[in-house]
Design a protein around this motif. Structure first.
Motif, mmCIF file in Angstrom:
data_model
loop_
_atom_site.group_PDB
_atom_site.id
_atom_site.type_symbol
_atom_site.label_atom_id
_atom_site.label_comp_id
_atom_site.label_asym_id
_atom_site.label_seq_id
_atom_site.Cartn_x
_atom_site.Cartn_y
_atom_site.Cartn_z
ATOM 1 N N ARG A 8 61.750 5.222 2.997
ATOM 2 C CA ARG A 8 60.974 6.045 2.127
ATOM 3 C C ARG A 8 59.516 5.330 1.931
ATOM 4 N N SER A 9 59.645 4.074 1.839
ATOM 5 C CA SER A 9 58.244 3.281 1.503
ATOM 6 C C SER A 9 57.615 3.341 2.923
ATOM 7 N N LEU A 10 58.411 3.294 4.182
ATOM 8 C CA LEU A 10 57.800 3.195 5.504
ATOM 9 C C LEU A 10 57.131 4.519 5.524
ATOM 10 N N ALA A 11 58.047 5.595 5.378
ATOM 11 C CA ALA A 11 57.482 6.810 5.665
ATOM 12 C C ALA A 11 56.198 7.262 4.810
ATOM 13 N N LYS A 12 56.073 6.735 3.644
ATOM 14 C CA LYS A 12 54.846 7.157 2.802
ATOM 15 C C LYS A 12 53.735 6.334 3.431
ATOM 16 N N SER A 13 53.812 5.072 3.639
ATOM 17 C CA SER A 13 52.764 4.497 4.256
ATOM 18 C C SER A 13 52.337 4.649 5.751
ATOM 19 N N SER A 14 53.098 5.430 6.309
ATOM 20 C CA SER A 14 52.845 5.609 7.886
ATOM 21 C C SER A 14 52.646 7.134 8.243
ATOM 22 N N PHE A 15 53.120 7.952 7.204
ATOM 23 C CA PHE A 15 53.175 9.454 7.414
ATOM 24 C C PHE A 15 53.966 9.736 8.719
ATOM 25 N N ARG A 18 57.899 -1.339 13.705
ATOM 26 C CA ARG A 18 57.775 -1.263 12.180
ATOM 27 C C ARG A 18 58.970 -0.909 11.513
ATOM 28 N N ILE A 19 59.690 0.145 12.198
ATOM 29 C CA ILE A 19 61.004 0.719 11.455
ATOM 30 C C ILE A 19 61.795 -0.463 11.362
ATOM 31 N N ILE A 20 62.426 -0.676 12.650
ATOM 32 C CA ILE A 20 63.723 -1.626 12.572
ATOM 33 C C ILE A 20 63.553 -2.735 11.707
ATOM 34 N N PRO A 21 62.399 -3.780 11.945
ATOM 35 C CA PRO A 21 62.230 -4.841 10.949
ATOM 36 C C PRO A 21 62.362 -4.487 9.456
ATOM 37 N N ALA A 22 61.619 -3.107 9.032
ATOM 38 C CA ALA A 22 62.027 -3.065 7.871
ATOM 39 C C ALA A 22 63.209 -2.722 7.185
ATOM 40 N N LEU A 23 64.022 -1.560 8.189
ATOM 41 C CA LEU A 23 65.204 -1.196 7.589
ATOM 42 C C LEU A 23 66.184 -2.525 7.801
ATOM 43 N N ASP A 24 65.928 -3.529 8.617
ATOM 44 C CA ASP A 24 66.940 -4.672 8.821
ATOM 45 C C ASP A 24 67.106 -5.365 7.506
ATOM 46 N N ALA A 25 65.732 -5.390 6.826
ATOM 47 C CA ALA A 25 65.846 -5.998 5.324
ATOM 48 C C ALA A 25 66.606 -4.989 4.324
ATOM 49 N N GLY A 26 66.357 -3.878 4.401
ATOM 50 C CA GLY A 26 67.244 -2.813 3.599
ATOM 51 C C GLY A 26 68.487 -2.835 4.037
ATOM 52 N N LEU A 27 68.955 -3.100 5.211
ATOM 53 C CA LEU A 27 70.287 -3.306 5.671
ATOM 54 C C LEU A 27 71.082 -3.974 4.743
ATOM 55 N N TRP A 28 70.669 -5.217 4.781
ATOM 56 C CA TRP A 28 71.265 -6.349 3.807
ATOM 57 C C TRP A 28 71.472 -6.023 2.556
ATOM 58 N N VAL A 62 66.856 5.968 10.050
ATOM 59 C CA VAL A 62 67.794 5.680 8.836
ATOM 60 C C VAL A 62 68.971 6.251 8.993
ATOM 61 N N GLY A 63 69.119 7.495 9.477
ATOM 62 C CA GLY A 63 69.982 8.320 9.771
ATOM 63 C C GLY A 63 70.940 7.572 10.685
ATOM 64 N N LEU A 64 70.703 6.939 11.706
ATOM 65 C CA LEU A 64 71.417 6.195 12.798
ATOM 66 C C LEU A 64 72.043 4.802 12.245
ATOM 67 N N TYR A 65 71.103 4.043 11.361
ATOM 68 C CA TYR A 65 71.771 2.998 10.638
ATOM 69 C C TYR A 65 72.916 3.353 9.734
ATOM 70 N N TYR A 66 72.858 4.512 8.924
ATOM 71 C CA TYR A 66 73.872 4.962 8.322
ATOM 72 C C TYR A 66 75.149 5.374 8.994
ATOM 73 N N LEU A 67 74.869 6.144 10.180
ATOM 74 C CA LEU A 67 75.801 6.284 11.080
ATOM 75 C C LEU A 67 76.522 5.200 11.538
ATOM 76 N N ALA A 68 75.872 4.070 11.794
ATOM 77 C CA ALA A 68 76.421 2.824 12.389
ATOM 78 C C ALA A 68 77.284 2.104 11.118
ATOM 79 N N LEU A 69 76.769 2.173 9.884
ATOM 80 C CA LEU A 69 77.575 1.718 8.813
ATOM 81 C C LEU A 69 78.948 2.209 8.845
ATOM 82 N N VAL A 70 78.838 3.596 8.782
ATOM 83 C CA VAL A 70 80.044 4.357 8.643
ATOM 84 C C VAL A 70 81.105 4.342 9.803
ATOM 85 N N THR A 71 80.623 4.166 11.005
ATOM 86 C CA THR A 71 81.344 3.704 12.165
ATOM 87 C C THR A 71 82.123 2.394 11.901
ATOM 88 N N VAL A 72 81.326 1.431 11.473
ATOM 89 C CA VAL A 72 81.856 0.012 11.175
ATOM 90 C C VAL A 72 83.074 0.300 10.059
#
Length: 230
Positions: free
Chosen positions: A182-189, A11-21, A198-208
């Motif tokens: 945020r949308s996934l957190a609201k729907s999945s609780f 659930r998380i990675i597929p949703a965040l991959d779309a948000g990453l782009w 999400v924090g790990l994704y931002y950490l990866a972006l900052v590192t790159v």
């Protein structure tokens, strides 16, 4: 723990991959716009005519002195209320974010550029004049390259900040990393799992981004003029 990994993969990675782009499409043009504005405004504040320099000072004071959230609300919610003739100034959420982040980042970067320009010794300006260079040639060919090298660490740091505060775009309905999380957190609780990833994704972006900026710094170094690290 197995439940976390299966939920993350399913659930998380597929949703965040779309948000990453979406985040990348937001960060890159906003960063380029910020650098362009920072260089232009910084140069005008140091070498421009007094009225224009004062105008640029006001721009920097405005965008550094007001919260970024308020600026985003203005570009997305308030700007459509301003009309030129019969045309309303309406920006999409994405463009409102790019404009907002670019203008805010440019204000901060202009300070780094201004500091770099002021660090160049006046003797170089006089030498350029003695060689017959025009003021514009002197600034563009001699002063600005040196100033930009000196300001690059600060400008790079501002770009790192831009990567992180790009998450604010979600408050004006941009489906970036934070918005999708945020949308996934609201729907999945399952807030903890979602926002850890999400924090790990931002950490990866900052590192790159930090890695790319370090490569740019190395490319712009002049042998014999850069300080050596132990």
């Amino acid at each position: 723990m197995d439940g976390f990994f299966s939920f993350a993969l399913d659930r998380i990675i597929p949703a965040l991959d779309a948000g990453l782009w979406t985040s990348i499409l937001l960060i890159v043009p906003a960063a380029l716009l910020g650098v362009f504005i920072g260089v232009s405004v910084g140069a005008v504040r140091v070498y421009g005519p007094r009225p224009l320099a004062r105008f640029c000072d006001g721009y920097v004071s405005l965008f550094r002195g007001t919260p970024l959230v308020v600026q985003l609300y203005f570009w997305y919610f308030a700007l459509p209320n301003i009309q030129i003739g019969d045309v309303a100034l309406v920006l999409s959420p994405m463009w409102a974010s790019i404009v907002g982040f670019g203008l805010c980042s440019g204000a901060y970067q202009s300070e780094y550029i201004r500091g770099g320009l002021l660090s160049i010794k006046r003797g170089q300006l006089r030498a350029a004049q003695a060689l017959g260079l025009t003021p514009l040639q002197t600034i563009s060919s001699i002063v600005m390259p040196q100033a930009f090298r000196r300001a690059l660490p600060g400008c790079g740091n501002e770009i790192i900040y831009l990567v992180k505060y790009s998450s604010l775009a979600s408050i004006i309905t941009v489906n970036d990393l934070t918005g999708m999380g945020r949308s996934l957190a609201k729907s999945s609780f399952r807030n903890t799992e979602v926002f850890v990833v999400v924090g790990l994704y931002y950490l990866a972006l900052v590192t790159v981004a930090a890695f790319v900026l370090r490569i740019v710094e190395k490319k712009l170094e002049i042998p014999g003029f850069e300080s050596k690290r132990d």
